[in-house]
Design a protein around this motif. Sequence first.
Motif, short mmCIF file in Angstrom:
data_model
loop_
_atom_site.label_atom_id
_atom_site.label_comp_id
_atom_site.label_asym_id
_atom_site.label_seq_id
_atom_site.Cartn_x
_atom_site.Cartn_y
_atom_site.Cartn_z
N LEU A 39 8.07 9.05 12.10
CA LEU A 39 8.69 8.77 10.80
C LEU A 39 7.82 9.21 9.62
CD1 LEU A 39 10.30 5.25 11.36
CD2 LEU A 39 11.39 7.49 11.44
N GLY A 40 6.52 9.08 9.75
CA GLY A 40 5.62 9.51 8.69
C GLY A 40 5.98 8.92 7.35
N PRO A 41 6.31 9.74 6.34
CA PRO A 41 6.61 9.23 5.00
C PRO A 41 7.87 8.37 4.93
CG PRO A 41 7.07 11.59 5.15
CD PRO A 41 6.34 11.22 6.39
N ASN A 42 8.71 8.40 5.97
CA ASN A 42 9.92 7.57 5.99
C ASN A 42 9.67 6.16 6.53
OD1 ASN A 42 11.74 9.78 5.22
ND2 ASN A 42 11.21 10.62 7.22
N VAL B 243 0.83 -1.22 0.00
CA VAL B 243 0.00 0.00 0.00
C VAL B 243 0.86 1.26 0.00
CG1 VAL B 243 -1.62 1.35 1.41
CG2 VAL B 243 -2.01 -1.10 1.05
N LEU B 244 1.93 1.25 0.79
CA LEU B 244 2.79 2.44 0.87
C LEU B 244 3.66 2.58 -0.39
CD1 LEU B 244 3.94 2.45 4.60
CD2 LEU B 244 2.01 3.63 3.54
N THR B 245 4.11 1.47 -0.96
CA THR B 245 4.91 1.53 -2.18
C THR B 245 4.12 2.13 -3.33
OG1 THR B 245 6.18 -0.41 -1.50
CG2 THR B 245 6.27 0.16 -3.82
N LEU B 246 2.82 1.82 -3.39
CA LEU B 246 1.95 2.36 -4.45
C LEU B 246 1.44 3.76 -4.14
CD1 LEU B 246 -0.12 -0.90 -5.17
CD2 LEU B 246 1.64 0.13 -6.63
N HIS B 247 1.84 4.31 -2.98
CA HIS B 247 1.45 5.67 -2.57
C HIS B 247 -0.07 5.83 -2.54
CE1 HIS B 247 5.64 6.84 -2.94
NE2 HIS B 247 5.65 6.35 -4.16
N LEU B 248 -0.76 4.81 -1.99
CA LEU B 248 -2.22 4.86 -1.93
C LEU B 248 -2.74 5.54 -0.68
CD1 LEU B 248 -3.00 1.21 -3.17
CD2 LEU B 248 -2.82 3.31 -4.51
#
Length: 375
Positions: A296-299, A30-35
């Motif tokens: 961390l958020g986006p990291n 999910v995070l890799t696809l920026h969903l």
Amino acid sequence: MKTFTTKQVAAELSGAFADLGTFLPIVIAVLTLHLMDPSGLFIGFGLFALAVAAIYRRPIPVQPMKAVAAVVIADNLTAGTIAVTGLLLGATVLLLTLTGLVSRIGKMIPQSVLTGIQLGVGLILAWAGAKLILQEPMIGLMSLVLLLLLLPTRFKPVAAILVILGSAIWSGIDRPGQMPEIAIGFYLPQWVSIDWSDAWTSAETILLPQLALTLTNAMIVTAAIARRLFEDQARPITPQQLGMSTGVLNLLLAPLGAFPICHGAGGLVVQHRFGARTGLAPAIFGITCLSIGLLLGPNALQLLLLIPLAAVGALLVFAGLDLAMSKELTQVSRENLPVIVITGLVCLLLNVALGLLVGIAIEYLRRRNGEKALL
């Protein structure tokens, strides 16, 4: 207030992170696809887990909904659609729970069918673990060997966490040039704008298959396995309680950007197998997720990629086989064995919801034929 020894804390810590086999692949995808916003996703899991720790005081797992994840990843659905899905599922589960339907279904399931579902869920876990091991066979096999060496020793309470940490360190040493730079900050979830036009997409493609899994695996089967694992508890965990927590918490957390969340029988087995016995395990998991989301958020994705999925697969193999070879299965009578085996195979080859229906049908036919034979 309950106090814990150092050994008990170590066991709860180990169990808290043993159930990453479902969590990591879905969250990474999910995070890799920026969903979704990583902060909202992790803060949602964190708050859900902390609520579970306070409500149940047992290691009731917190997992992303699998059918939702499959459609979300395959169709690249937006954060708005994911939030609407969480609201719809939360409201529907809550309605079914308040009407008493879930409790009635739970009481109707024969023990032979429940044993068959345990067999099926165990095999599903073991097979999922084997597939993860095949992604990085060297790390997976080393993790299996390490578990075999640790489980008979006094280090058994921390076996899972040692395997995860050890494999992450090994992976980092093996790929030194790929170590990410992780910056710490302070991140809050973004309020998701709800577009109710997405509700039809959610209802059409996600709602029914996920409801089938949630009612069976996340509520009825989880409650049944909890009764077996925690026989000494004064107040047993019921499907109705699990339905209330699933429904209410999804309704509250979906607008904050949380992924739709439920409980799960497999997760309960894995956490218990590696030491979790109290609400401290979900509390540790919840604090960790909350910290990742806030700091961390986006990291966050970079941190997760340090954990080899093959090592998580080794944990799943051990826990799955442990559940599949339950005491109920080894002591079963000959007339119940076909029901158990067929139910387990349908769960493994198709899905848990269908396995439940097939098992009930076969048990009904078996009893009916038995009654006729007596006449």
